[in-house]
Design an enzyme around this catalytic site. Structure first.
Site, PDB file in Angstrom:
ATOM      1  N   LYS A 182     -13.382   0.079   2.182  1.00  0.00           N
ATOM      2  CA  LYS A 182     -12.073   0.742   2.090  1.00  0.00           C
ATOM      3  C   LYS A 182     -11.754   1.126   0.639  1.00  0.00           C
ATOM      4  O   LYS A 182     -11.339   2.244   0.364  1.00  0.00           O
ATOM      5  CB  LYS A 182     -10.997  -0.204   2.652  1.00  0.00           C
ATOM      6  N   GLN A 218      -5.448  -1.656  -8.403  1.00  0.00           N
ATOM      7  CA  GLN A 218      -4.694  -0.443  -8.072  1.00  0.00           C
ATOM      8  C   GLN A 218      -3.920   0.054  -9.293  1.00  0.00           C
ATOM      9  O   GLN A 218      -3.881   1.246  -9.571  1.00  0.00           O
ATOM     10  CB  GLN A 218      -3.728  -0.735  -6.916  1.00  0.00           C
ATOM     11  N   ARG A 224       1.508 -12.942   3.072  1.00  0.00           N
ATOM     12  CA  ARG A 224       0.335 -13.537   3.725  1.00  0.00           C
ATOM     13  C   ARG A 224       0.295 -15.057   3.619  1.00  0.00           C
ATOM     14  O   ARG A 224      -0.399 -15.700   4.407  1.00  0.00           O
ATOM     15  CB  ARG A 224      -0.962 -12.925   3.162  1.00  0.00           C
ATOM     16  N   GLY A 266      -1.122   0.661   0.106  1.00  0.00           N
ATOM     17  CA  GLY A 266      -0.725   0.455  -1.283  1.00  0.00           C
ATOM     18  C   GLY A 266      -1.686   1.142  -2.239  1.00  0.00           C
ATOM     19  O   GLY A 266      -1.268   1.684  -3.271  1.00  0.00           O
ATOM     20  N   ASP A 313      -8.073 -10.662  -0.936  1.00  0.00           N
ATOM     21  CA  ASP A 313      -8.063 -10.117   0.432  1.00  0.00           C
ATOM     22  C   ASP A 313      -8.731 -11.059   1.436  1.00  0.00           C
ATOM     23  O   ASP A 313      -8.527 -10.926   2.642  1.00  0.00           O
ATOM     24  CB  ASP A 313      -8.765  -8.759   0.465  1.00  0.00           C
ATOM     25  N   ARG A 336       6.854  -3.076  -0.727  1.00  0.00           N
ATOM     26  CA  ARG A 336       5.926  -3.598  -1.743  1.00  0.00           C
ATOM     27  C   ARG A 336       6.286  -3.127  -3.153  1.00  0.00           C
ATOM     28  O   ARG A 336       6.789  -2.026  -3.340  1.00  0.00           O
ATOM     29  CB  ARG A 336       4.481  -3.225  -1.354  1.00  0.00           C
ATOM     30  N   LYS A 362       1.547  -8.569  -0.302  1.00  0.00           N
ATOM     31  CA  LYS A 362       0.551  -7.686   0.313  1.00  0.00           C
ATOM     32  C   LYS A 362       1.195  -7.007   1.531  1.00  0.00           C
ATOM     33  O   LYS A 362       2.413  -6.932   1.608  1.00  0.00           O
ATOM     34  CB  LYS A 362      -0.685  -8.510   0.691  1.00  0.00           C
TER      35      LYS A 362
HETATM   36  C1  S3P Z   1      -7.410  -2.903  -3.922  1.00  0.00           C
HETATM   37  C2  S3P Z   1      -6.930  -3.815  -4.825  1.00  0.00           C
HETATM   38  C3  S3P Z   1      -6.247  -5.047  -4.423  1.00  0.00           C
HETATM   39  C4  S3P Z   1      -6.529  -5.392  -2.975  1.00  0.00           C
HETATM   40  C5  S3P Z   1      -6.377  -4.217  -2.059  1.00  0.00           C
HETATM   41  C6  S3P Z   1      -7.323  -3.106  -2.467  1.00  0.00           C
HETATM   42  C7  S3P Z   1      -8.045  -1.688  -4.424  1.00  0.00           C
HETATM   43  O1  S3P Z   1      -4.853  -4.886  -4.583  1.00  0.00           O
HETATM   44  O2  S3P Z   1      -5.718  -6.451  -2.537  1.00  0.00           O
HETATM   45  O3  S3P Z   1      -6.649  -4.571  -0.714  1.00  0.00           O
HETATM   46  O4  S3P Z   1      -8.694  -0.965  -3.638  1.00  0.00           O
HETATM   47  O5  S3P Z   1      -7.927  -1.428  -5.625  1.00  0.00           O
HETATM   48  P1  S3P Z   1      -4.097  -5.094  -5.997  1.00  0.00           P
HETATM   49  O6  S3P Z   1      -4.501  -3.994  -6.910  1.00  0.00           O
HETATM   50  O7  S3P Z   1      -2.629  -5.036  -5.650  1.00  0.00           O
HETATM   51  O8  S3P Z   1      -4.518  -6.433  -6.473  1.00  0.00           O
END
Ligand code: S3P
Length: 437
Positions: free
Chosen positions: A26, A171, A354, A98, A323, A126, A350
């Protein structure tokens, strides 16, 4: 509005056995999709994520002018816009994702115009302040709704920044890098705990130059502006966070045998294999290769005859396994020594809280568990019974408790099972395939 919710009955299993190849990661699919749409030329992806989240990214990029063609053989073909977005005719709907909202905000912050990003009820709760701060320091203006989406962003020419992230977040890091990609000068993001580096690797694969360094214990990533991205062809590695459910299921059954090939094993994500090994599972990596700088391999897992032991996840590990924590907690009652989780406060913001949902659902199955603000203690040596599980609209909760249900006495009903499709629509079918009953 009425949203249909699906229920799934999960029966206990005798063993886990089989071999699998999983749909595309993903995190990587979001990045390949977004960068391909922004790049010049036509990109083609095999094994692109089938999850609804990545479809949200592609839908937003289509509204911004990219073309997405799904070919008959499953290839996702993306015709890029060459660095200049088209004004969208409606708000950009990021759905439950997100990653879409935070990364796209960075990409749009450097584009002239006004953009509104919206999401579903979960995404609208969020925290988005974490991207507002750095993007405003770069010169964009962002209006939030009490710190959340809907988010309206006014973008334009930005100035480069040197930013240290207060919480580990790939992110947020990506958001800043995508703004920096379009900004004169050198933009640097520093993080105390190294988060997943798919953006750095993907940007390089699309032809951008990204520098990394370790500076006074901080991981620094720098990108200079005005770099054009060029289309690529790639196969997305299988999603290790999806694999986590099956690896944890296999860890529950002494004598299990599970092989997963074509699996993404990027070191910033493969911490799960170390965690399962520390828990007492036997893991072998049978083959390893590199594709577009991402490691891909074959993983085999077996569980020890005496069952898995005990483990603790805290500090940097908690951030790297964020995750996977729900499913690790969900299998812990069946271990000999249980699990102690700390420093995982981010779990509360999240797709759901969770920590609260994992604790509530473990208790519904009869487990003893102690909740902490930043984690939980789940003692081992417990027997659980089937129960009604509330997924709370959270894909990872639905899947984690489907795994816990395999070793429970009696059947378990997962309410809100449809949420698995956010990251892994094939989950229940594949679980049935490897569960021996
Ligand atoms: C992700 C970063 C993580 C993760 C999310 C996917 C990404 O989040 O929990 O499922 O693809 O960069 P955070 O950046 O909020 O830690």
């Amino acid at each position: 509005m009425h949203t249909a919710t699906e229920e799934r009955l999960i029966q206990p299993a005798r063993n886990i056995f089989g071999s699998l190849r999983l749909p595309g990661d993903k995190s990587i699919s979001h990045r390949y999709g977004m960068l391909a749409a922004f790049a010049r030329g036509v990109s083609r992806f095999q094994n692109f994520s089938t999850g609804a989240d990545c479809a949200s990214t592609l839908a937003c990029m289509t509204q911004l002018g990219a073309r997405v063609n799904r070919l008959e053989d499953g290839t996702v073909e993306i015709v890029g816009i060459g660095g200049q977005v088209h004004a969208p005719d409606a708000p950009l709907d990021c759905g439950n994702s997100g990653s879409t909202m935070r990364m796209l905000s960075g990409l749009l912050a450097a584009q002239h115009g006004q953009f509104t990003l919206i999401g579903d009820a979960s995404l609208s709760r969020r925290p988005m302040e974490r991207i507002r701060k750095p993007l405003e320091a770069m010169g964009a203006s962002i209006a939030l709704t009490e710190g959340h989406a809907p988010l309206t962003l006014r973008g334009g020419a930005l100035r480069a920044i040197d930013f240290t992230t207060p919480i580990p977040s790939a992110q947020v890091k990506t958001c800043i890098l995508l703004a920096g990609l379009q900004t004169a000068g050198m933009t640097t993001v520093r993080e105390a705990i190294r988060t997943r580096d798919h953006s750095e690797l993907a940007l390089r694969a699309f032809g951008a130059s990204v520098e990394r360094s370790l500076d006074q214990g901080m991981n620094a990533v720098s990108i200079s502006g005005s770099q054009l991205l060029n289309a690529i062809d790639a196969t997305v590695p299988g999603d290790i966070s999806s694999a986590a459910f099956f690896l944890c299921a296999a860890a529950l059954f002494p004598g299990s045998q599970l092989l997963i090939d074509g699996l993404g094993l990027n070191p910033t994500r493969a911490t799960l294999l170390d965690a399962l090994t520390a828990f007492g599972a036997q893991i072998a990596v049978l083959h390893l290769e590199e594709k577009n700088s991402e490691l891909v391999g074959t993983v085999q897992i077996t569980a020890p005859t005496e069952g898995i032991g005990a483990t603790e996840i805290s500090g940097a590990l908690a951030a790297q396994l964020i995750d996977e924590l729900p499913v690790l907690a969900a299998i812990a009652p069946y271990s000999r020594g249980g699990i102690r989780i700390r420093d995982a406060k981010e779990l509360r913001v999240k797709e759901s809280d969770r920590i609260a949902l994992t604790v509530a659902n473990l208790r519904a199955m009869g487990a003893e568990v102690t909740e902490h603000e930043d984690g939980m203690d789940v003692p081992g040596g417990q027997s659980l019974h089937g129960a009604i599980i509330e997924a709370g609209g959270d894909h990872r909760i639905a899947m984690a408790f489907s795994v816990a249900a395999l070793r429970a006495s009696g059947d378990t009903l997962i309410r809100g099972a449809e949420s698995a499709a956010i990251s892994f629509p094939e989950f229940f079918q594949m679980l049935d395939f490897i569960a021996e009953r």
